[in-house]
Scaffold this active site. Structure first.
Site: not given
Ligand code: NI
Length: 155
Positions: A46, A97, A142
């Site tokens: 994702g 990430l 996020h």
């Molecule tokens: Ni993330």
């Protein structure tokens, strides 16, 4: 098709709220494709737009790719809005990430119902459970400027 530079831990953009996308123009379509390219290239499941430096309310994910032998089944959610969260919770180890080599258990809702606009501009409603529900909550955070490590601190 392009792989964009990821933003990492300590970058202010990861703490900022994404802005609503008013118009799904070619730039947004290109951003969506680049986000997917960047996600796949980094073996992610994702990605939110802020992670490639764009404060836009868009997230992408593919929970099929890793689990089902690298068959791509991407999803793009524009201006997502959570409508319902299940009362039942699950604990799953997460990574991100933007935080390489950091993994920790996060408590999430088991199921989520979400409203969003797809890349063609169509309004949709999605009910997700399992890994898909986890990823959606992680990426949705996020867009609110919240990262998974913030969720751990809340415990
Ligand atoms: Ni993330």
């Amino acid at each position: 098709m392009a792989i964009r530079q990821l933003r990492f831990s300590g970058d202010e953009i990861l703490t900022k709220k994404a802005k609503k996308i008013e118009n799904i123009d070619n730039k947004i379509k290109e951003l969506a494709q680049d986000m997917l390219d960047t996600m796949y290239a980094n073996d992610g499941i994702g990605l939110a737009a802020c992670q490639v430096g764009m404060l836009k309310a868009m997230l992408v994910y593919d929970v099929n790719y890793i689990e089902e032998g690298k068959v791509k089944k991407p999803n793009i959610l524009i201006n997502p809005k959570i409508l319902e969260l299940s009362k039942s919770m699950v604990t799953v180890e997460e990574g991100c990430l933007s935080f390489p080599n950091q993994f920790d258990n996060v408590i999430r809702h088991e199921k989520v119902k979400i409203e969003y606009t797809d890349i063609k501009g169509k309004k949709r409603i999605l009910k997700a459970s399992g890994m898909e529900a986890i990823v959606i909550q992680h990426e949705y955070d996020h867009l609110e400027g919240i990262v998974f490590l913030d969720r751990i601190k809340e415990k």
